[in-house]
Every structure is written in structure tokens, then in C-alpha cells.
Design a protein around this motif. Structure first.
Motif, mmCIF file in Angstrom:
data_model
loop_
_atom_site.group_PDB
_atom_site.id
_atom_site.type_symbol
_atom_site.label_atom_id
_atom_site.label_comp_id
_atom_site.label_asym_id
_atom_site.label_seq_id
_atom_site.Cartn_x
_atom_site.Cartn_y
_atom_site.Cartn_z
ATOM 1 N N LEU A 143 -14.269 -50.384 2.853
ATOM 2 C CA LEU A 143 -15.548 -51.038 2.559
ATOM 3 C C LEU A 143 -16.448 -50.878 3.780
ATOM 4 O O LEU A 143 -15.962 -50.966 4.916
ATOM 5 N N TYR A 144 -17.714 -50.612 3.551
ATOM 6 C CA TYR A 144 -18.689 -50.487 4.640
ATOM 7 C C TYR A 144 -19.766 -51.540 4.412
ATOM 8 O O TYR A 144 -20.348 -51.594 3.318
ATOM 9 N N LEU A 145 -20.031 -52.355 5.426
ATOM 10 C CA LEU A 145 -21.032 -53.408 5.269
ATOM 11 C C LEU A 145 -22.111 -53.301 6.336
ATOM 12 O O LEU A 145 -21.827 -52.991 7.504
ATOM 13 N N GLY A 146 -23.338 -53.589 5.928
ATOM 14 C CA GLY A 146 -24.439 -53.612 6.883
ATOM 15 C C GLY A 146 -25.535 -54.489 6.326
ATOM 16 O O GLY A 146 -25.548 -54.800 5.124
ATOM 17 N N ARG A 147 -26.442 -54.902 7.186
ATOM 18 C CA ARG A 147 -27.581 -55.709 6.711
ATOM 19 C C ARG A 147 -28.854 -55.088 7.245
ATOM 20 O O ARG A 147 -28.845 -54.379 8.240
ATOM 21 N N GLY A 148 -29.966 -55.439 6.589
ATOM 22 C CA GLY A 148 -31.258 -54.944 7.063
ATOM 23 C C GLY A 148 -31.253 -53.430 7.089
ATOM 24 O O GLY A 148 -30.648 -52.762 6.227
ATOM 25 N N SER A 155 -13.110 -36.911 2.587
ATOM 26 C CA SER A 155 -11.696 -37.278 2.743
ATOM 27 C C SER A 155 -11.095 -37.741 1.420
ATOM 28 O O SER A 155 -9.905 -37.985 1.333
ATOM 29 N N TYR A 156 -11.954 -37.886 0.404
ATOM 30 C CA TYR A 156 -11.549 -38.342 -0.936
ATOM 31 C C TYR A 156 -10.952 -39.752 -0.907
ATOM 32 O O TYR A 156 -10.185 -40.131 -1.797
ATOM 33 N N ILE A 157 -11.281 -40.519 0.120
ATOM 34 C CA ILE A 157 -10.879 -41.927 0.148
ATOM 35 C C ILE A 157 -11.968 -42.699 -0.580
ATOM 36 O O ILE A 157 -13.171 -42.468 -0.340
ATOM 37 N N HIS A 158 -11.554 -43.629 -1.439
ATOM 38 C CA HIS A 158 -12.577 -44.413 -2.114
ATOM 39 C C HIS A 158 -13.254 -45.336 -1.113
ATOM 40 O O HIS A 158 -12.588 -46.107 -0.417
ATOM 41 N N ALA A 159 -14.555 -45.255 -1.028
ATOM 42 C CA ALA A 159 -15.280 -46.095 -0.065
ATOM 43 C C ALA A 159 -16.555 -46.599 -0.714
ATOM 44 O O ALA A 159 -17.222 -45.868 -1.448
ATOM 45 N N GLU A 160 -16.862 -47.863 -0.436
ATOM 46 C CA GLU A 160 -18.084 -48.445 -0.998
ATOM 47 C C GLU A 160 -18.941 -49.003 0.119
ATOM 48 O O GLU A 160 -18.415 -49.627 1.045
ATOM 49 N N GLY A 161 -20.223 -48.798 0.022
ATOM 50 C CA GLY A 161 -21.150 -49.412 0.971
ATOM 51 C C GLY A 161 -21.793 -50.605 0.298
ATOM 52 O O GLY A 161 -22.110 -50.550 -0.906
ATOM 53 N N TYR A 162 -21.990 -51.700 1.031
ATOM 54 C CA TYR A 162 -22.526 -52.915 0.440
ATOM 55 C C TYR A 162 -23.417 -53.634 1.440
ATOM 56 O O TYR A 162 -23.157 -53.568 2.646
ATOM 57 N N PRO A 163 -24.419 -54.360 0.971
ATOM 58 C CA PRO A 163 -25.125 -55.242 1.904
ATOM 59 C C PRO A 163 -24.146 -56.362 2.273
ATOM 60 O O PRO A 163 -23.513 -56.934 1.372
#
Ligand code: G6P
Length: 608
Positions: free
Chosen positions: A468-473, A490-498
Motif C-alpha cells: 500500500l502506498y499512502l500520501g496526502r496533498g 515487479s507484478y506485485i499488487h500495489a495500491e496508492g491511496y490518499p
């Protein structure tokens, strides 16, 4: 995506075609083939898989041919099999066609041709072209191709060869790029200049609805409706070493490390420190027009769309102009509202992405002024826009975009500075932004020095299946881009989210097996991000933080920290993305993935 290369001249053609195909590998493909004209007639070989498979089929065979065409295919209609690979051949085995794009009415055409006795052997849309040309061939390949194309709906960049008209290649373009390379007693054709750059830098880009007949001595261009066109020869500024690896194991790593240089190139000559603003004459807009912009729409796909999101934060914050960032693929089929004062920017590294091109044309049709933010000079988007800004990142070969992304952000920061200084931004603040912009390349160099630390983290986590990748603004789009980089290569499941949205879903996934990359930059939303980290820790997540140099507090809260230098809040994405690019790269290498040519992906997506 698919690639075309062709040659007509005095040299043996097979090595030239094979070398050209290898230069096109980076675009992404799943089969390859060649067709050449030998004394005994048309010979062709094609194979599913890598170019090396085709190469081994050709091994030991002697070719004398000096005219030929070749292709790398990225499957759309029909699986990537030997049979479906290009070139496609007519019934008599005399005409060979390679094609990029999609023939939309192929089913209807196939039916008519089959009724006339044509025998089809593949599931592709392209095969109808070979049979159509055969059907209309009466001794003149150009005229037969012209007639065939008049019946075709869809997009194409094609090259055609016929045994009956040796020593010539007929090419045509509608929606898929094609370039003619001019040499001494020889000429080249390609879908991408990198395929022919070794041999010539003098090129003519065909425009949509143009076709050409190319021989060793010359080429003549007409529109598909047969109106003569005067060729405009251009000199390519790229050199061969720019499209080679220069000692790096992969193009992607080379391109990551080129960023200090490419970012310098993106701002070169564009800063005006005296007035605290940017100079962007390519926009082709008068001062008054720039002042009257009251809404901006960014159209893009993939990584370029993420750059657009960062541009949105920058422009709204600094210039106070409302910005919308649209997936080009969605925009083109909506009923977008374009009012007076709306400016549309198409953001595209390649300048050839089919959806971005179509969306941009739709915006134009509705009366918008459309500008481009492109890397490839002379690309379709660059040519079809009213003006724009080149990002000058040089050729990007790795499928996963890195240096083009940061250069796009750099250019967007210049646009935001220019627009802001015409509105509320003070001279003093403008000068401060410029000072920080000038320091960015050096700070990127510092961020790149953390490669070994990033590599160690990759060693610990490369066997995980989810991230999981998280960031704000302004760092929220960086989280999206970091996750995209990881999944692409890399074919790893990854999601970006606020970061705060985590509570509305992804938090259900958090446990000790879920690594979470958090962009915890010391900016206006830092304290909020710290609270999100606490929420993660309470659920035993393993947190990797990207933080600002000098922030000691964060290291007490998380398992790993990668520091980046301090800069203005609005410019942090230019630095915070660097460790994420390196992380994705090293994870992919450790997992044994093909970093530069990830499965199923294409560098330039020229179909819908
Ligand atoms: C493909 C590439 C991506 C890229 C996207 C948009 O999907 O693999 O890296 O971001 O197309 O490409 P563009 O050339 O329009 O920026």
C-alpha cells in the motif's frame, strides 16, 4: 506497442531489419516477423515470443535481399501465435503487409473478400489489408494500397511489399506514426526513429492520411486522396548513445539516474530570476490570453495522468485557477464542457497515445485551445496542438516512465509559476520558487545517493505480494505513481491511496504482512500523516516512510525511513518519487522480472 521497420537500398536487408526490431523491443511486443524480396520471390519468417526466437529461425539461412519490412506485434486481435504475427501475406504469397493500429471494419471486409475466394489463415484484423491490396492490384502497388485504404475504417501505420514491384516499399499512416529516413542510395521506414537512428538522422514524419512510395533513390508522398505533398525533412537531435544503456544494466536504471540532467534540461533557458517568473514562449499565447485563463483541463493516461494531478495541486495553490485532470480515455466519450477561457493541456511522453490524441481532438472540436506537454519532438500530439512545452527528457526507453515523469512535473511547475505571477504571487515569492527550482537537480542527485538503503529495503520485502502506498496533498499523486511503478515492473499488487482515505477501506487489509510506503514529508499536512502512521502501527503494519532530511521524530515511529532533501512543499514530488522509482526497480530485479519490457505493457499505447 507494435513496431515497424523497413529498408530499401544496396545493403543486405536482414541484419538492418533485425537491428531495427531490437531497437523497437522497448515498445512492448509478443511476436515478430520479417518479409524480404529475394530473387526467387517474397520470403517471410515470423515467430511468437522474443526477437531472439525469430533470430534463431533465420540462423543459417542465406539472404541476399536488399529490400524488406519487419514488425513487432502487440496482440490485439488474435493471440500472439506464429501465425498471427506480422507480416501478413496475400493468397498468392506475393504481397506482405505489416501494420500498427486496428482495422475496425475487418469483419465486414473479410466476409466480402472470402466470398470472392480469398483464403484467410489468421485471426488478425491486419490480414484483410494484404487480401484487399491483392484484390485491387493491377500492376501498381501504390494505387492498390490507396484503394484498399479507402475501404478501411480504423487506425493504421502500414508498410507494404510486393514481389511484382520489387525495390519499393509503400507506406501509409492514419493514426499510427510512421517516419521515412533518408540515406545515401538507401531509404528507411519506421514507426519510431530509434529503429533507424543508427543509419540516418534525416527524417520525414508522415502526417495522418498521407502515404508514400519509398525506393533506394527517393520517396514521393501524397495524401491518401492522391494530392502531392512536399516532404519536410527534419534533423533528429537524439544521438545513438542516448538510446543505448551506457553501462547500466537496464534502461530504467539509466533513466532514473539521468534525472538530475534531464531536470536541468527541462528548466534550461526557461527561468527569469529578475521577474521571478518562467519563460515559455512555445505556449504561443499572448499575455492577455494567459491572464484570461479561468479553467484548465489536463488530459493524459498512466504516469502522465499522475503528473497532471501534481500539476493540479500546483496550479490551484499558486495561481488560483481551477484545474481538472481527466483520464483521456474517459474524456473522449463524455460530453465535456468547454467554455471560454478553458485551456486544455494534453500531457504525453510519447505524444502518440491514442486516447490522449483522440481526447485532445475532441476538445479542439469543442473550441478549446489545446496545448501539449510532450517529450517526443514531432510526435502527433506535439504537431496537432496549438502550442506547448517540450519536456526535453531525451529518449525514454524503459517502459515504466521515470525521467519523463519528473520532467513533466518540472514543466508543470514552470506553467504554474508563470500563471501565478500574472495573478497573486509576489515577485519575492516568484524569486524564491526559482531559487528552489534551480536547486532541484542537485537535490535529486542527493536523493539518488540513497540507492543502497532502498536496495536493502527491497531485499527485505521483495517476496511480499501486496503493497500500500499512502500520501496526502501534493504527495498523494506520488503515492499513486509509486504504486504504479511497483505493479508495472515487479507484478506485485500495489495500491496508492490518499492517507486519510485508508480508513474507508484499505485499512481492512492491514496486518503485519502488509508493507505500507508512506510519504511523510515535513509539509503542511505532516502532522496529519503522522496520525495516519499511528493508525497503521496500531494494526501492526510495516511502514516504510519517505521523510524530510533532519526529521528525527519519524524514525522512532516507523521501521524504515528514506530521507530526501528539503524543498518547497510544491516541489517535493520531484524528490519524493526518486526512492519509490528505485524501490520498484530493485524489487523487480530481485524478483527476476524483465524490468525494461514488463509483460503485457507497451511503451506507447497507439490503440484505444
Ligand atoms: C503506457 C506506458 C506508461 C505511460 C502511458 C501514457 O501505458 O506504459 O508508462 O505513462 O502509456 O503514455 P504517454 O506517452 O502518453 O505519456
Amino acid at each position: 506497442m507494435c513496431g515497424i521497420v523497413g529498408y530499401v537500398g544496396k545493403q543486405k536487408v536482414v541484419p538492418i531489419l533485425m537491428e531495427g526490431l531490437k531497437r523497437l523491443e522497448y515498445r512492448g511486443y509478443d511476436s515478430a516477423g520479417i518479409a524480404v524480396l529475394e530473387n526467387k520471390g517474397l520470403l517471410f519468417e515470423k515467430a511468437a515470443g522474443k526477437i531472439s526466437v525469430l533470430e534463431s529461425m533465420l540462423n543459417g539461412k542465406k539472404f541476399e535481399a536488399t529490400t524488406g519490412i519487419a514488425h513487432t506485434r502487440w496482440a490485439t486481435h488474435g493471440e500472439p501465435t506464429n501465425q498471427n504475427a506480422h507480416p501478413h501475406i496475400d493468397c498468392k504469397g506475393e504481397i506482405a503487409v505489416v501494420h500498427n493500429g486496428i482495422i475496425e471494419n475487418f469483419d465486414a471486409l473479410k466476409e466480402v473478400l472470402a466470398r470472392k475466394g480469398h483464403k484467410f489463415t489468421t485471426q488478425t484484423d491486419t490480414e484483410v489489408l494484404a487480401h484487399l491490396i491483392e484484390e485491387y492490384f493491377e500492376g501498381d502497388l501504390v494505387e492498390a494500397t490507396r484503394t484498399a485504404l479507402s475501404l478501411v475504417e480504423g487506425t493504421y501505420g502500414i508498410a507494404v511489399l510486393s514481389k511484382k514491384t520489387p525495390h519499393q516499399i509503400v507506406v501509409a499512416r492514419h493514426g499510427s506514426p510512421l517516419v521515412i529516413g533518408s540515406g545515401e542510395d538507401e531509404n528507411f521506414v519506421a514507426s519510431d526513429v530509434s529503429a533507424i537512428l543508427k543509419h540516418t538522422k534525416q527524417v520525414v514524419y508522415l502526417k495522418d492520411n498521407e502515404m508514400a512510395v519509398v525506393t533506394s533513390q527517393d520517396f514521393s508522398i501524397t495524401t491518401i486522396d492522391n494530392i502531392q505533398v512536399t516532404p519536410h525533412i527534419q534533423e533528429i537531435s537524439w544521438s545513438l548513445d542516448m538510446i543505448e544503456k551506457g553501462g547500466y544494466p537496464h534502461f530504467m536504471l539509466k533513466e532514473i539516474f539521468e534525472q538530475p540532467l534531464t531536470l536541468r534540461d527541462a528548466i534550461r533557458g526557461r527561468l527569469n530570476p529578475i521577474d521571478g517568473t518562467a519563460r515559455l514562449s512555445g505556449l504561443n499565447l499572448q499575455y492577455e490570453q494567459l491572464q484570461h485563463i479561468n479553467r484548465i483541463i489536463f488530459l493524459a493516461c498512466g504516469t502522465s495522468w499522475h503528473a497532471g494531478l501534481i500539476g493540479e495541486y500546483m496550479i490551484e495553490e499558486n495561481a488560483g485557477i481551477p484545474v481538472e485532470v481527466e483520464y483521456a480515455s474517459e474524456f473522449r466519450y463524455r460530453s465535456p464542457i468547454i467554455q471560454e477561457g478553458t485551456i486544455v493541456f494534453a500531457i504525453s511522453q510519447s505524444g502518440e497515445t491514442a486516447d490522449t490524441l483522440a481526447a485532445m481532438r475532441e476538445a479542439k472540436r469543442k473550441g478549446a485551445t489545446v496545448l501539449g506537454i510532450c517529450n517526443v519532438v514531432g510526435s502527433s500530439i506535439a504537431r496537432d496542438t496549438d502550442g506547448g512545452v517540450y519536456i526535453h527528457a531525451g529518449p525514454e526507453i524503459g517502459v515504466a516512465s521515470t525521467k519523463a515523469f519528473t520532467s513533466q512535473i518540472m514543466v508543470l511547475s514552470l506553467i504554474s509559476l508563470l500563471l501565478a505571477r500574472m495573478r497573486n504571487m509576489s515577485l519575492e515569492r516568484g524569486r524564491e520558487v526559482i531559487k528552489h527550482l534551480q536547486e532541484i537537480p542537485e537535490k535529486v542527485e542527493m536523493a539518488l545517493k540513497k540507492e543502497d538503503e532502498v536496495k536493502k529495503i527491497a531485499q527485505l520485502y521483495h517476496k511480499k505480494n501486496n503493497f500500500l502506498y499512502l500520501g496526502r496533498g501534493i504527495n498523494f499523486p506520488v503515492a499513486l505513481e509509486g504504486a504504479l511503478k511497483l505493479k508495472e515492473i515487479s507484478y506485485i499488487h500495489a495500491e496508492g491511496y490518499p492517507a486519510a482515505e485508508m480508513k474507508h477501506g484499505p485499512i481492512a487489509l492491514i496486518d503485519e504482512n502488509m508493507p505500507v510506503v508512506v510519504l511523510a514529508i515535513k509539509d503542511a499536512v505532516y502532522d496529519k500523516v503522522l496520525s495516519n502512521i499511528e493508525e497503521l502501527k496500531a494494526r501492526r503494519a510495516r511502514v516504510i516512510a519517505i521523510a524530510t532530511e533532519g526529521d528525527c521524530e519519524i524514525s522512532k515511529k516507523v521501521e524504515h525511513v528514506i530521507y530526501i532533501p528539503k524543498t518547497l512543499d510544491m516541489l517535493t514530488p520531484l524528490l519524493s518519487i526518486i526512492p519509490l522509482q528505485l524501490l520498484a526497480y530493485h524489487m523487480a530485479v530481485l524478483r527476476g522480472c524483465n524490468v525494461d519490457q514488463p509483460r503485457n505493457l507497451a511503451k506507447s499505447v497507439t490503440v484505444e
